[in-house]
Design an enzyme around this catalytic site. Structure first.
Site, mmCIF file in Angstrom:
data_model
loop_
_atom_site.group_PDB
_atom_site.id
_atom_site.type_symbol
_atom_site.label_atom_id
_atom_site.label_comp_id
_atom_site.label_asym_id
_atom_site.label_seq_id
_atom_site.Cartn_x
_atom_site.Cartn_y
_atom_site.Cartn_z
ATOM 1 N N LYS A 23 -0.707 -4.024 40.546
ATOM 2 C CA LYS A 23 0.572 -3.677 39.842
ATOM 3 C C LYS A 23 1.624 -4.013 39.685
ATOM 4 O O LYS A 23 2.582 -4.084 38.818
ATOM 5 C CB LYS A 23 -0.359 -2.644 38.375
ATOM 6 C CG LYS A 23 0.446 -2.271 37.951
ATOM 7 C CD LYS A 23 -1.130 -1.293 36.919
ATOM 8 C CE LYS A 23 -0.189 0.014 36.239
ATOM 9 N NZ LYS A 23 0.807 0.511 36.560
ATOM 10 N N ASN A 24 1.806 -2.211 40.579
ATOM 11 C CA ASN A 24 3.047 -2.005 40.258
ATOM 12 C C ASN A 24 4.259 -2.540 41.493
ATOM 13 O O ASN A 24 5.316 -2.125 40.799
ATOM 14 C CB ASN A 24 3.386 -0.150 41.321
ATOM 15 C CG ASN A 24 2.374 0.876 40.161
ATOM 16 O OD1 ASN A 24 2.146 0.361 38.928
ATOM 17 N ND2 ASN A 24 2.385 2.309 40.802
ATOM 18 N N CYS A 118 1.511 4.819 30.474
ATOM 19 C CA CYS A 118 0.704 6.428 30.523
ATOM 20 C C CYS A 118 1.533 7.807 30.442
ATOM 21 O O CYS A 118 2.856 7.646 31.074
ATOM 22 C CB CYS A 118 0.088 6.011 32.193
ATOM 23 S SG CYS A 118 -1.592 5.204 32.419
ATOM 24 N N ARG A 124 7.834 11.680 30.538
ATOM 25 C CA ARG A 124 8.624 10.890 31.437
ATOM 26 C C ARG A 124 10.294 10.261 31.617
ATOM 27 O O ARG A 124 10.017 9.560 31.390
ATOM 28 C CB ARG A 124 7.759 9.750 31.710
ATOM 29 C CG ARG A 124 5.650 10.272 32.107
ATOM 30 C CD ARG A 124 4.811 9.186 32.289
ATOM 31 N NE ARG A 124 5.455 8.241 33.570
ATOM 32 C CZ ARG A 124 4.682 7.638 33.888
ATOM 33 N NH1 ARG A 124 3.552 6.393 33.480
ATOM 34 N NH2 ARG A 124 4.924 6.740 34.339
ATOM 35 N N PRO A 125 11.364 11.646 32.511
ATOM 36 C CA PRO A 125 12.187 11.256 32.137
ATOM 37 C C PRO A 125 12.492 9.868 32.736
ATOM 38 O O PRO A 125 11.699 9.389 33.717
ATOM 39 C CB PRO A 125 12.730 12.341 32.721
ATOM 40 C CG PRO A 125 11.535 12.578 34.140
ATOM 41 C CD PRO A 125 10.458 12.650 33.450
ATOM 42 N N ILE A 126 13.218 9.511 32.502
ATOM 43 C CA ILE A 126 14.347 8.273 33.043
ATOM 44 C C ILE A 126 15.532 8.837 32.816
ATOM 45 O O ILE A 126 16.704 7.652 33.895
ATOM 46 C CB ILE A 126 14.217 6.950 32.317
ATOM 47 C CG1 ILE A 126 14.980 6.866 31.357
ATOM 48 C CG2 ILE A 126 13.157 6.329 32.299
ATOM 49 C CD1 ILE A 126 14.769 4.930 30.398
ATOM 50 N N ASP A 309 -2.028 8.590 41.872
ATOM 51 C CA ASP A 309 -2.645 7.273 41.087
ATOM 52 C C ASP A 309 -4.054 7.746 41.395
ATOM 53 O O ASP A 309 -4.387 6.734 40.916
ATOM 54 C CB ASP A 309 -1.562 6.148 40.731
ATOM 55 C CG ASP A 309 -0.532 5.934 40.089
ATOM 56 O OD1 ASP A 309 -0.334 7.261 39.438
ATOM 57 O OD2 ASP A 309 0.402 5.323 39.913
ATOM 58 N N ARG A 401 -5.262 -2.773 31.535
ATOM 59 C CA ARG A 401 -3.236 -2.581 32.126
ATOM 60 C C ARG A 401 -3.539 -2.586 32.989
ATOM 61 O O ARG A 401 -2.556 -3.181 33.892
ATOM 62 C CB ARG A 401 -3.291 -0.775 31.405
ATOM 63 C CG ARG A 401 -2.530 -0.925 29.624
ATOM 64 C CD ARG A 401 -1.031 0.057 29.562
ATOM 65 N NE ARG A 401 -0.818 0.158 30.657
ATOM 66 C CZ ARG A 401 -0.922 1.364 31.198
ATOM 67 N NH1 ARG A 401 -1.049 2.799 31.448
ATOM 68 N NH2 ARG A 401 -0.060 1.777 32.110
HETATM 69 C C1 UD1 Z 1 5.034 4.657 39.379
HETATM 70 C C2 UD1 Z 1 4.313 4.352 38.905
HETATM 71 C C3 UD1 Z 1 2.862 5.695 38.164
HETATM 72 C C4 UD1 Z 1 2.730 6.787 39.591
HETATM 73 C C5 UD1 Z 1 3.860 7.351 40.136
HETATM 74 C C6 UD1 Z 1 4.415 8.079 41.085
HETATM 75 C C7 UD1 Z 1 5.002 2.693 38.075
HETATM 76 C C8 UD1 Z 1 4.641 1.670 36.853
HETATM 77 N N1 UD1 Z 1 4.483 3.992 37.897
HETATM 78 O O1 UD1 Z 1 5.860 5.287 38.435
HETATM 79 O O2 UD1 Z 1 2.196 5.181 38.301
HETATM 80 O O3 UD1 Z 1 2.536 7.363 38.888
HETATM 81 O O4 UD1 Z 1 5.142 6.390 40.364
HETATM 82 O O5 UD1 Z 1 3.457 7.795 42.296
HETATM 83 O O6 UD1 Z 1 5.589 2.135 39.144
HETATM 84 N N2 UD1 Z 1 11.493 11.758 37.508
HETATM 85 C C9 UD1 Z 1 12.378 12.417 37.298
HETATM 86 N N3 UD1 Z 1 13.279 11.454 36.453
HETATM 87 C C10 UD1 Z 1 13.565 10.683 36.487
HETATM 88 C C11 UD1 Z 1 11.914 9.838 37.298
HETATM 89 C C12 UD1 Z 1 11.603 10.347 37.697
HETATM 90 O O7 UD1 Z 1 13.149 14.198 36.777
HETATM 91 O O8 UD1 Z 1 14.244 9.846 35.575
HETATM 92 C C13 UD1 Z 1 10.331 11.984 37.969
HETATM 93 C C14 UD1 Z 1 9.376 12.499 37.570
HETATM 94 O O9 UD1 Z 1 8.699 13.151 35.810
HETATM 95 C C15 UD1 Z 1 7.755 13.161 38.061
HETATM 96 C C16 UD1 Z 1 8.762 12.119 39.312
HETATM 97 O O10 UD1 Z 1 10.215 12.201 39.241
HETATM 98 O O11 UD1 Z 1 7.812 14.310 38.012
HETATM 99 C C17 UD1 Z 1 8.164 10.682 40.714
HETATM 100 O O12 UD1 Z 1 7.858 10.062 38.929
HETATM 101 P P1 UD1 Z 1 8.179 8.832 39.640
HETATM 102 O O13 UD1 Z 1 8.093 8.763 41.124
HETATM 103 O O14 UD1 Z 1 9.228 7.572 38.739
HETATM 104 O O15 UD1 Z 1 7.527 7.838 38.843
HETATM 105 P P2 UD1 Z 1 7.458 6.730 37.700
HETATM 106 O O16 UD1 Z 1 8.072 5.363 38.273
HETATM 107 O O17 UD1 Z 1 7.336 6.306 36.625
#
Ligand code: UD1
Length: 429
Positions: A23-24, A118, A124-126, A309, A401
């Site tokens: 999926k990812n 989820c 869940r920041p970007i 996960d 999903r």
């Molecule tokens: C992806 C996976 C999700 C998995 C996660 C961690 C997908 C679609 N989803 O989510 O299933 O649980 O990896 O393996 O691939 N963070 C920040 N700022 C950012 C982005 C992230 O602080 O801009 C932090 C998050 O709050 C979290 C950590 O980084 O604590 C890891 O997040 P991230 O690896 O980015 O997760 P996703 O890519 O959203």
């Protein structure tokens, strides 16, 4: 009408299951196809809702999308006509954020709806994605209605970007943005998950110049354009891990086909500590559990650590192990909402922030429970399979999903599990 999953538990699992594409990886590679001038043929596509939504989004932007068979799709984004993807679909999907990197790379501009997906109970920041785009020369603005606009009028220029938190999404999104940028981009403290390597391999197969994926330093040498080609998506590490945890919880013996052993090492190490036997061939794994379960401790970490996960699914055999096991969540602020559902089934769990203590009980008992998110839903299924009596799981849309035919696959190995249509009880929770 809505659907519930009904399980008559207490039966061991025995037989073989074929693991679907990841999926990812798929949800990143589909938007990556936007960068390609020509036809991308993607094989080993999982039949899951997140992938279908991602395909609908690129189709809504004008890409040609054609299934050749249930697991092979062709995407032709040569003539995509808009840089504004269908917003309502984007809101459904966390991984729609990859459209930002892809559109920015190809059009130097992207306006996208803040992504859904989820919710683990926290934010869940970007911000790291945005910081990365800005380092490459883009300007970001947040617009009314929850839209993010990123734009690089003069194109993107390669830079060195240090991620202060290891982020899967930011690593992949910056990789996408940098693929067609001018010069070299270096991502330091990059995430190393298998789907990051898969995205880099896909882009390289289409003519990109990326090295180091799978280590914590990734270098992307920008190229002018990408060409079409054929690519097969890797097997899903988490789907395989979910069935491994299921047979550990129920007992029995399952062989999983189409896996990459290296990706499952972190999971099998824990299952062996719990008393299961794990045997690999080049592309299969057999997990057998006949003896009582032993306690163990798990801490989730970025790859190659134990995947967050897989945390809810592994909690189920720990509920049934001898003694007290500790799970520490090392990636997300909050990911233990599912334990309230497990308590309804007789589990003895105490949560304090990022730490949960599971005191093993002799048995779980079936109960009506809710799937609060994708992996919590998978955990509910495993709990229902291991429990005595009947479990009814509501909110199954989360499970659909990310799991390709989970009910059919489990039925084929002896589980008594089925979908039933139920009258709506009023409102979502
Ligand atoms: C992806 C996976 C999700 C998995 C996660 C961690 C997908 C679609 N989803 O989510 O299933 O649980 O990896 O393996 O691939 N963070 C920040 N700022 C950012 C982005 C992230 O602080 O801009 C932090 C998050 O709050 C979290 C950590 O980084 O604590 C890891 O997040 P991230 O690896 O980015 O997760 P996703 O890519 O959203």
């Amino acid at each position: 009408m809505s659907k519930k999953i009904m399980i008559q538990g207490g039966k061991p699992l025995n037989g073989e299951i074929n693991i679907s594409g990841a999926k990812n990886a798929a949800v990143a590679i589909i938007p990556a196809a936007i960068l390609v001038d020509g036809v991308c043929r993607l094989e080993n596509i999982p039949n899951i809702v997140d992938v279908m939504v991602q395909l609908d989004i690129v189709k809504g932007m004008g890409a040609g999308v054609r299934f050749l068979n249930p697991t092979t799709v062709e995407i032709d984004a040569t003539h995509i006509g808009t840089d504004e993807p269908p917003y309502e679909l984007m809101r459904k999907l966390r991984a729609s954020y990859y459209l930002m990197g892809a559109l920015l790379s190809r059009y130097h501009k992207a306006e996208v709806a803040m992504p859904g997906g989820c919710n683990f109970g926290g934010v869940r920041p970007i911000d790291l994605h945005i910081k990365g785009f800005e380092a490459l020369g883009a300007v970001t603005s947040i617009k009314e209605g929850g839209f993010v606009c990123v734009e690089a009028e003069n194109g993107l220029i390669g830079k060195t970007i240090f991620l202060d938190v290891v982020s899967v999404g930011a690593t992949m999104n910056i990789m996408l943005a940098a693929t067609l940028a001018e010069g070299t981009t270096t991502i330091e403290n990059a995430a190393k998950e298998p789907h990051i390597v898969d995205l880099a391999n896909f882009l390289n197969a289409m003519g990109a110049d990326i090295c180091g994926a799978g280590t914590d330093v990734i270098k992307i040498h920008g190229v002018e354009k990408l060409h079409g080609g054929t690519y097969s998506i890797i097997p899903d590490q988490i789907e395989a891990g979910t069935y491994m945890a299921a047979v550990a919880a129920t007992g029995g013996s399952l062989t999983l086909n189409n896996i990459i052993p290296k990706h499952l090492e972190c999971i099998s190490t824990k299952l062996i500590e719990m008393g299961a036997e794990v045997e690999y061939t080049d592309d299969t794994v057999r997990v057998t559990r006949t003896d009582p379960l032993h306690k163990t401790n798990i801490k989730t970490l970025p790859y190659p650590g134990f995947p967050t996960d897989m945390q809810p699914q592994m909690a189920i055999p720990l509920c049934l192990a001898d003694g007290a096991s500790v799970i520490t969540e090392g990636v997300w602020d909050s990911r233990f909402r599912y334990v309230d559902e497990l308590r309804k089934m007789g589990a003895d769990v105490h949560v304090d922030g990022k730490v949960a203590v599971f005191n093993g009980v002799p048995k779980l008992m079936g109960a009506p429970v809710t799937a609060y998110d994708l992996r919590a839903g998978a955990a509910m299924i495993i709990a229902g399979l291991a429990a005595q009596g009947e479990t009814a799981i509501s909110d199954t849309r989360h499970i659909e999903r990310g799991y390709d035919d989970i009910v059919g696959k489990l039925q084929s190995v002896g589980a008594q599990i089925e979908y039933v249509e139920v009258a709506d009880e009023g409102g979502e929770n």
